[in-house]
Design an enzyme around this catalytic site. Sequence first.
Site, PDB file in Angstrom:
ATOM      1  N   ALA A  71       0.367 -17.899  -9.017  1.00 20.73           N
ATOM      2  CA  ALA A  71       1.508 -18.402  -8.265  1.00 20.73           C
ATOM      3  C   ALA A  71       1.034 -18.981  -6.940  1.00 20.73           C
ATOM      4  CB  ALA A  71       2.507 -17.280  -8.019  1.00 20.73           C
ATOM      5  N   PHE A 124       7.075 -18.755   1.397  1.00 20.08           N
ATOM      6  CA  PHE A 124       7.915 -19.027   0.219  1.00 20.08           C
ATOM      7  C   PHE A 124       8.620 -20.380   0.332  1.00 20.08           C
ATOM      8  CE2 PHE A 124       8.801 -14.275  -1.022  1.00 20.08           C
ATOM      9  CZ  PHE A 124       7.485 -14.147  -1.422  1.00 20.08           C
ATOM     10  N   ASN A 185       4.101 -12.795   4.356  1.00 16.36           N
ATOM     11  CA  ASN A 185       4.647 -13.876   5.175  1.00 16.36           C
ATOM     12  C   ASN A 185       6.165 -13.922   5.252  1.00 16.36           C
ATOM     13  OD1 ASN A 185       1.993 -14.838   5.693  1.00 16.36           O
ATOM     14  ND2 ASN A 185       1.973 -15.769   3.671  1.00 16.36           N
ATOM     15  N   LYS A 221       4.053  -7.566  -8.689  1.00 19.30           N
ATOM     16  CA  LYS A 221       2.871  -8.005  -7.960  1.00 19.30           C
ATOM     17  C   LYS A 221       2.750  -7.233  -6.665  1.00 19.30           C
ATOM     18  CE  LYS A 221       0.282 -12.114  -6.594  1.00 19.30           C
ATOM     19  NZ  LYS A 221       0.207 -13.590  -6.711  1.00 19.30           N
ATOM     20  N   SER A 249      -4.286  -8.578  -7.073  1.00 20.08           N
ATOM     21  CA  SER A 249      -3.361  -8.332  -5.980  1.00 20.08           C
ATOM     22  C   SER A 249      -3.021  -9.645  -5.289  1.00 20.08           C
ATOM     23  CB  SER A 249      -4.011  -7.398  -4.951  1.00 20.08           C
ATOM     24  OG  SER A 249      -5.124  -8.077  -4.346  1.00 20.08           O
ATOM     25  N   ASN A 250      -2.117  -9.555  -4.326  1.00 27.46           N
ATOM     26  CA  ASN A 250      -1.794 -10.680  -3.459  1.00 27.46           C
ATOM     27  C   ASN A 250      -2.843 -10.784  -2.348  1.00 27.46           C
ATOM     28  OD1 ASN A 250      -0.300 -12.764  -2.111  1.00 27.46           O
ATOM     29  ND2 ASN A 250       1.585 -11.901  -2.917  1.00 27.46           N
ATOM     30  N   THR A 251      -2.533 -11.535  -1.318  1.00 24.30           N
ATOM     31  CA  THR A 251      -3.458 -11.724  -0.199  1.00 24.30           C
ATOM     32  C   THR A 251      -3.528 -10.480   0.683  1.00 24.30           C
ATOM     33  OG1 THR A 251      -1.686 -12.684   1.132  1.00 24.30           O
ATOM     34  CG2 THR A 251      -3.030 -14.197  -0.166  1.00 24.30           C
TER      35      THR A 251
END
Length: 370
Positions: A71, A124, A185, A221, A249-251
Amino acid sequence: MIAKFAKFLSQPSIQNLSRDGLLKLDPETAHRLTINAIKFGAVAPQETSDPKFFETEIAGLTLKNPIGMAAGFDKNGEVANQLSDIGFGFCEVGTLTPRPQDGNPKPRLFRLPEKQGVINRMGFNNEGHLAVYERLTRNKQAGVTIGINVGANKDSADFVADYVEGVTRFASIADYLTINISSPNTPGLRDLQSGEALKRLLGEALNARAKALVRVPVFLKLAPDLTEIEMDEIVGVIKQVDLDGLIISNTTLSRDQVANCVHADEKGGLSGKPLFNFSTMRLAQMRMRVGTDMPIIGVGGIHSAQSAIAKFAAGANAIQLYSALVFGGMELLRDIKNGLTVKIRKDKLDNVGQMTSSDVESWASGKAQL
């Protein structure tokens, strides 16, 4: 103008030159040009079908190969079909919010080329549910696996209601859904990873899924910045609900690996190569907690065939790329496939799935590093 640029990029002799040129542009401008180049056919499709040993079953889905586009790349579902033609096994669209959203003020995307890292605080930015739903309804091709990553508008009075709306909107057309509560964010979003908030979120989102005409798999996530206590709490919640899988994972908010780099002090999430060891350790730690049955998509810092193999060894059933493509181009996908093929044949494996969880304990303990 864009079409001419795409045709120019399609010439094999200037593929590396074009990538170097994109790296000299503003990151968001380069990203837009890349999307347009793919849309207009500047990136050649994969010439041959994937070998049978790449076929992967995950959460009831059959993937032609286990390498997906994460994504954030195709936020608005513009090039999912083309990414499949290029050779990705699946593509995750989004993150999508109920209402269109501009995201955070620019500049908000920063390259750290000396570390092959990226910091973003995009916020987003997307066209909203309706526009993307209509686009995918018109354009989605048979045989293309598309996940929809749903989030919340930053000014929403009820984040959970936004996720429920996303599940309700896309359950009928998505091959899987991702509940993204791990972006750093959107202020307050990561708070949904905690006990009671997570319980309410998953309860209402999965109840919305149950009302759909088809049972679409739902993934959660997570961020890499969780403590072990927080991971225990999350596992306690997900074991009580009918969740299909995890994406890890995400950031990260950590800057340990890029402390001396230009842009290291920019706010936002760090992705790319510097995230690899940290995110892969978290993946392995979650694998040990949830056992062997729950599907996990591993994402975060994959930058080579060796790192892709390590992500599987740490417990991933499938993997996703994004940030490393900024520096390595689409050739990275080919390189990873070649590396996986060599590994499968060398170890005399029947399929890529047999690589999963072959070195979980080393990665979970932090002893394994790349």
